[in-house]
Design an enzyme around this catalytic site. Structure first.
Site, mmCIF file in Angstrom:
data_model
loop_
_atom_site.group_PDB
_atom_site.id
_atom_site.type_symbol
_atom_site.label_atom_id
_atom_site.label_comp_id
_atom_site.label_asym_id
_atom_site.label_seq_id
_atom_site.Cartn_x
_atom_site.Cartn_y
_atom_site.Cartn_z
ATOM 1 N N GLU A 1 -10.906 0.788 -3.489
ATOM 2 C CA GLU A 1 -11.257 0.530 -2.101
ATOM 3 C C GLU A 1 -11.897 1.777 -1.497
ATOM 4 O O GLU A 1 -11.381 2.884 -1.652
ATOM 5 C CB GLU A 1 -9.946 0.202 -1.378
ATOM 6 N N LYS B 1 -9.899 -6.717 8.007
ATOM 7 C CA LYS B 1 -8.842 -6.386 8.962
ATOM 8 C C LYS B 1 -9.382 -6.861 10.300
ATOM 9 O O LYS B 1 -10.360 -6.277 10.785
ATOM 10 C CB LYS B 1 -8.603 -4.876 9.013
ATOM 11 N N ASP C 1 -7.001 3.043 -3.333
ATOM 12 C CA ASP C 1 -7.739 3.150 -2.068
ATOM 13 C C ASP C 1 -7.967 4.627 -1.779
ATOM 14 O O ASP C 1 -7.019 5.398 -1.638
ATOM 15 C CB ASP C 1 -6.924 2.506 -0.936
ATOM 16 N N GLY D 1 -4.328 -4.199 6.134
ATOM 17 C CA GLY D 1 -3.296 -3.928 7.140
ATOM 18 C C GLY D 1 -3.516 -2.560 7.738
ATOM 19 O O GLY D 1 -4.215 -1.713 7.161
ATOM 20 N N SER E 1 0.867 -1.169 0.000
ATOM 21 C CA SER E 1 0.000 0.000 0.000
ATOM 22 C C SER E 1 0.907 1.223 0.000
ATOM 23 O O SER E 1 1.637 1.453 0.960
ATOM 24 C CB SER E 1 -0.886 -0.041 1.247
ATOM 25 N N LYS F 1 -1.019 -1.135 -4.509
ATOM 26 C CA LYS F 1 -2.182 -0.300 -4.208
ATOM 27 C C LYS F 1 -1.720 1.130 -4.009
ATOM 28 O O LYS F 1 -0.739 1.379 -3.311
ATOM 29 C CB LYS F 1 -2.858 -0.872 -2.959
ATOM 30 N N LYS G 1 -2.718 4.940 -2.806
ATOM 31 C CA LYS G 1 -3.678 5.779 -2.095
ATOM 32 C C LYS G 1 -4.005 6.959 -3.002
ATOM 33 O O LYS G 1 -3.097 7.537 -3.632
ATOM 34 C CB LYS G 1 -3.053 6.275 -0.789
ATOM 35 N N ASP H 1 -13.837 -1.308 2.904
ATOM 36 C CA ASP H 1 -12.906 -1.429 4.027
ATOM 37 C C ASP H 1 -13.595 -0.804 5.253
ATOM 38 O O ASP H 1 -14.272 -1.495 6.020
ATOM 39 C CB ASP H 1 -11.588 -0.714 3.647
HETATM 40 O O1 OSB Z 1 -7.116 1.887 4.300
HETATM 41 O O2 OSB Z 1 -6.036 0.117 4.136
HETATM 42 C C1 OSB Z 1 -6.160 1.232 4.633
HETATM 43 C C2 OSB Z 1 -3.108 2.017 6.796
HETATM 44 C C3 OSB Z 1 -3.693 2.745 7.809
HETATM 45 C C4 OSB Z 1 -5.036 3.016 7.741
HETATM 46 C C5 OSB Z 1 -5.802 2.552 6.671
HETATM 47 C C6 OSB Z 1 -5.229 1.788 5.686
HETATM 48 C C7 OSB Z 1 -3.855 1.554 5.718
HETATM 49 C C8 OSB Z 1 -3.114 0.854 4.688
HETATM 50 C C9 OSB Z 1 -1.800 0.249 5.109
HETATM 51 O O3 OSB Z 1 -3.440 0.838 3.526
HETATM 52 C C10 OSB Z 1 -1.659 -1.167 4.733
HETATM 53 C C11 OSB Z 1 -0.477 -1.781 5.419
HETATM 54 O O4 OSB Z 1 -0.516 -1.975 6.657
HETATM 55 O O5 OSB Z 1 0.471 -2.097 4.728
HETATM 56 MG MG MG Z 2 -8.286 0.752 2.916
#
Ligand code: OSB
Ligand code: MG
Length: 374
Positions: free
Chosen positions: A218, A267, A193, A295, A139, A165, A167, A243
């Site tokens: 996402e 999660k 995401d 995660g 991510s 992925k 953001k 999510d």
């Molecule tokens: O939306 O998936 C998410 C991290 C913190 C809060 C929200 C998200 C995330 C990540 C990190 O995308 C994923 C990771 O732990 O590698």
């Molecule tokens: Mg997410």
């Protein structure tokens, strides 16, 4: 095998991230993490990690609310009570305590870890997992420029990640995704995401992502906007993955019933723990909806929980389970979590419990505070 929990210890540690992590709703460079240790009558420990952050930007929960809820409401229900199986814990927490899924999960998952340890079986086995290894996705946070994002994505592809992925948020989306697709080529598995950054009025704008052949988008809309996700789903081709919207199997049921998503990321820390994760997993499996393990920038402890869960059958897509070194200069477990060059992390089937050793002396040295509940 029954057990009785005698002590619960909470502590907070702060781990500096190797690179700052920015999502549409906020940015962090030091991860504040609350850890939970449960100790039973025989002196056996189980560890859990609370995924709540310092700021309420991903979820309304924060470290302080989770600490208060565990201390004042959850711990008293579990201390000195005979537990025959860790699946009994979630209903005990659900009765009369609304929400606070991250607080519940931290304690519930510590108890699953303890049960696995006591039974001498890997946590993956206790959960009903079967996979030997988990495909890993990265991510990548929002970057200052398209060029920096492309460079970061190229590095991730070279490292072997099986899904990349990105953001996104309004203003850092279409052209950013276009640049990465162009750089990585048509075969790269790319997803995005939005962490709830769009509104239904943006549907045409979001639909402009359809031409990039993304694996999914996402959480485009607000967590509570399940009906509008269903509306958006009719206006875009890219599969929607929820999510933030999914905190329970009930939420998942409603979302699937409405056609709000084609994928759900689980999660365990967000949905109240493992019993809830298993229920969501089973529901999705019965409906032909694929899961993947999300995660929350976990330390090696939370990562152990996630790896064990992701070994279940319906976790068919790569999980956000990057190796320790992607986040931390030094993790708090031995061995650290690693990813092979094909982009897989190995499930520790040969070891009982979490499958990693926790460096408690180091934790004692770096803890910001500690609290004992007996
Ligand atoms: O939306 O998936 C998410 C991290 C913190 C809060 C929200 C998200 C995330 C990540 C990190 O995308 C994923 C990771 O732990 O590698
Ligand atoms: Mg997410």
């Amino acid at each position: 095998m029954s057990f009785i929990i005698r002590k619960i210890r909470l502590r907070e540690i702060r781990l500096p991230l190797r690179e700052p992590f920015t999502i549409s709703s906020g940015s962090i460079d030091v991860r504040r993490i609350m850890l939970v240790e449960v100790v039973d009558d025989d002196g056996v420990s189980g560890w859990g990690e609370c995924v709540a952050d310092a700021d309420p930007n991903y979820s309304p929960e924060i470290i302080e609310t989770a600490t208060t809820i565990i201390d004042g409401f959850l711990a008293p229900r579990i201390l000195r009570r005979k537990i025959d199986h860790p699946r009994e814990v979630a209903p005990i927490f659900a009765d009369g305590i609304r929400g606070h899924f991250m607080a519940k999960a931290a304690l519930e998952m510590a108890i699953w870890a303890l049960a696995a340890e006591k039974a001498g079986v890997p946590l993956a086995k206790l959960l009903g997992g079967e996979r030997e290894r988990i495909p890993v996705g990265i991510s990548i946070g929002i970057q200052k420029s398209k060029e920096l994002l492309v460079e970061r994505a190229r590095r991730a592809a070279a490292d072997g990640y099986r899904r990349i992925k990105l953001k996104i948020k309004p203003g850092a989306d279409i052209d950013h995704v276009a640049a990465v697709r162009e750089a990585l080529g048509p075969d790269a598995v790319i997803s995005v995401d939005a962490n709830a950054a769009y509104r239904i009025e943006d549907a045409d704008h979001v639909a402009a992502l359809d031409r990039f052949g993304l694996l999914m988008i996402e959480q485009p809309l607000r967590a509570g906007d399940v009906v509008r996700h269903a509306q958006l789903a009719k206006r875009i081709k890219t599969p929607i993955c929820l999510d933030e919207s999914i905190e329970s199997v009930d939420d998942a049921e409603v979302a699937l019933e409405l056609g709000a998503c084609r994928l759900i990321n689980i999660k365990p820390g967000r949905v109240g723990g493992f019993a809830s994760s298993l229920a969501i997993h089973d529901l999705c499996r019965s409906r032909g909806i694929k899961n993947w393990c999300g995660g929350m920038l976990e330390s090696g402890i939370g990562r152990a929980h996630n790896v064990a869960l992701a070994s279940l059958a319906n976790f068919e897509l790569p999980g956000d389970i990057s190796p320790s070194a992607r986040y931390w200069a030094e993790d708090i477990v031995t061995p650290e979590w690693t990813m092979d060059k094909d982009g897989y992390v190995t499930v520790p089937w040969q070891k009982p419990g979490l499958g990693v050793r926790i460096d408690v002396e180091k934790l004692d040295r770096i803890s910001e505070w500690r609290r004992r509940i007996e």
